[in-house]
Design an enzyme around this catalytic site. Structure first.
Site, PDB file in Angstrom:
ATOM      1  CD  GLU A 343      -2.555  -1.112   2.733  1.00  0.00           C
ATOM      2  OE1 GLU A 343      -3.738  -1.477   2.777  1.00  0.00           O
ATOM      3  OE2 GLU A 343      -1.909  -0.756   3.752  1.00  0.00           O
ATOM      4  CB  CYS A 344       0.583   4.345   0.283  1.00  0.00           C
ATOM      5  SG  CYS A 344       0.746   6.128   0.045  1.00  0.00           S
ATOM      6  N   GLY A 345       3.301   3.730   0.355  1.00  0.00           N
ATOM      7  CA  GLY A 345       4.752   3.677   0.470  1.00  0.00           C
ATOM      8  C   GLY A 345       5.307   2.335   0.059  1.00  0.00           C
ATOM      9  CB  SER A 444      -3.449  -0.095  -4.521  1.00  0.00           C
ATOM     10  OG  SER A 444      -4.273   1.062  -4.593  1.00  0.00           O
TER      11      SER A 444
END
Length: 491
Positions: A343-345, A444
């Site tokens: 996720e993200c990072g 994502s």
């Protein structure tokens, strides 16, 4: 301001209240942390909560309280899910402190209370203590408090704490005005004190993992609350709430479902996780094995899956990029089809490279055929709902889940990937493919809350177990005798 008298709770119950404000920036976090520190100084077990999708404030709360903070959210989670999160984690706590998000009535739109602190307070039946920045007002504070009291009569705005007060005389004016013109009880104040400062950066406060809340700061926060806030009255106003003891089935469920070893990246670069995501994975049968992409030279042994959360990998890009043994270990795991959720990072870390705003490039794991470019502003900010367009690591096709997007970077270059989601941003209404999938990797920018769809954690563990069995089966075939009579297609 108050003696050390402790207000006891009945067996099987805890006390709770919400700290809210008229807007962001009034000092909710400072007041909440001060109250938590002061109550801890009295020997109370304090369970912290944070309204909304924020990770950073919860990290500071955990530092103060010595136990993980939990997110409560009226948009991502149902009323019942929020009650379960609250009550489950309130067990063995003397008092629960819920820090609000933005202004008390601010939510996903201007037409309803959906996603607001007020909605959470009403769902949980908790009183609200309003934090008012009084640095530039006196009697006018009463008009503000009275307006918030009357806006929603179903909400119990029980007390008010003033922040950035000039001194005792200033507080008397504020207190007299509220006592004369409003129903909320003045509970005290925090003085304007230059020593109280938690640094901020572009996504909010600097994280607790960066050790910017030393013991001296915690001591100062607790001391200021003890000296200037009536803690006994705060506890007397707090609502007594029945809570169940720890559910034995939650502790033993994994024994009947089997288990996986789940590697979770956790250090200064990767520290954004919904604690209830990890809890749901444990309940589904995952043994959490933490590791550091910054400090460790390789992944833990015998893992069945990996989970990379969010954080600030761009701030540690040089160190992450120079840890080549870890990057190689992760690339090898992905090539061997180990299930990986990011996720993200985590997505940024699995990319080919991170390019900073000044165009410096730092090679990353190269698991995803993408380049990540840092930006000057938030990209696709806001609550997001996803529909799974195909079966994937965390759920079957047509399942839905909710989460939040909060990042200052973008995918600048995309190679061959598949997409597992259709994502809809609640603020812009824009829909687009999301959920990048390469082999057994799913990534994502969206931080999905697993309790928004209770089947997600089970799906993650089940699919990781299936992948492990397939890998074991594939490995065993490599050692079959050459005279095997099975056809190539059987293999």
């Amino acid at each position: 301001m108050a003696s050390d008298r402790v207000i006891p709770t009945r067996p099987g119950s805890t006390k709770g209240f919400v700290i809210a404000g008229p807007a962001s920036g009034v000092g909710k976090t400072t007041v909440a942390l001060s109250l938590m520190a002061a109550l801890r100084r009295r020997g109370l077990n304090v369970q912290p909560y944070k309204c909304g999708p924020d990770f950073i404030d919860g990290g500071h709360q955990a530092r103060v309280c010595g136990r993980p903070s939990r997110n409560l959210d009226g948009w991502m989670l149902s009323a019942e899910a929020n009650r379960q999160v609250f009550c489950r984690n309130a067990a063995n706590a003397d008092v629960c402190v819920v820090e609000g998000v933005m202004g008390l009535f601010d939510g996903v739109d201007g037409k309803s209370e959906a996603g607001s602190t007020a909605e959470i307070a009403k769902w949980l039946g908790l009183p609200v203590i309003l934090v008012v920045d009084a640095s530039s007002m006196a009697r006018s504070a009463a008009a503000l408090v009275r307006g918030f009291e009357s806006f929603d009569p179903a909400l119990n705005v029980a007390g008010v704490i003033f922040n950035k007060v000039g001194g005792a005389a200033h507080y008397r004016m504020l207190s007299d005005a509220v006592m004369t013109n409003a129903n909320a009880v003045p509970l005290g104040y925090l003085p304007h004190d230059e020593r109280i400062h938690i640094p901020e950066r572009y996504l909010g406060l600097v994280t607790a993992g960066e050790n910017l809340l030393p013991d001296s700061m915690l001591s100062l926060l607790g001391e200021l609350a003890e000296n200037h806030i009536d803690l006994n009255q705060v506890l007397e106003w707090a609502t007594s709430i029945p809570v169940a003891a720890d559910d034995q089935t939650q502790r033993t469920r994994h024994e009947s479902t089997g288990s996986i070893r789940l590697g979770v990246a956790r250090d200064k670069a990767f520290c954004f996780y919904y604690e209830d995501n990890l809890g749901a994975l444990r309940e589904a049968g995952a043994e959490i094995i933490e590791f550091s992409p910054l400090e460790d030279s390789s992944l833990p042994t015998a893992l069945d899956a990996l989970y990379f959360g969010g954080g600030y990998p761009e701030l540690f890009a040089k160190q992450l990029s120079e840890n080549r043994p870890m990057l190689a270990s992760i690339k090898r795991a992905a090539e061997e089809r180990l299930p990986i959720y990011a996720e993200c990072g985590g997505l940024m870390y699995l990319a080919r490279e991170i390019v900073t705003k000044d165009d410096a490039s730092f090679p990353m794991a190269g698991v995803l055929p993408i380049t990540v470019q840092m930006t000057d502003r938030l990209v696709n900010f806001g609550y997001t709902e996803v529909s799974f367009t195909s079966d994937c690591l965390i759920g079957p096709a047509r399942a839905k889940a909710r989460g939040h997007s909060f990042h200052c970077s973008r995918i600048a270059d995309v190679g061959p990937v598949e997409y597992a989601y259709q994502a809809r941003n609640s603020m812009s209404g824009r829909e687009e493919p999301d959920g990048l999938r390469v082999k057994n990797v799913l990534a994502s920018y969206i931080h999905l809350h697993f309790l928004s769809n209770p089947g997600m954690a089970d799906a993650f563990v089940k699919n990781a177990k299936r992948a492990a069995r397939q890998e074991l089966k594939s490995a065993s075939k490599q050692f079959e005798p050459m005279h095997s009579t099975r056809s190539a297609s059987d293999r």
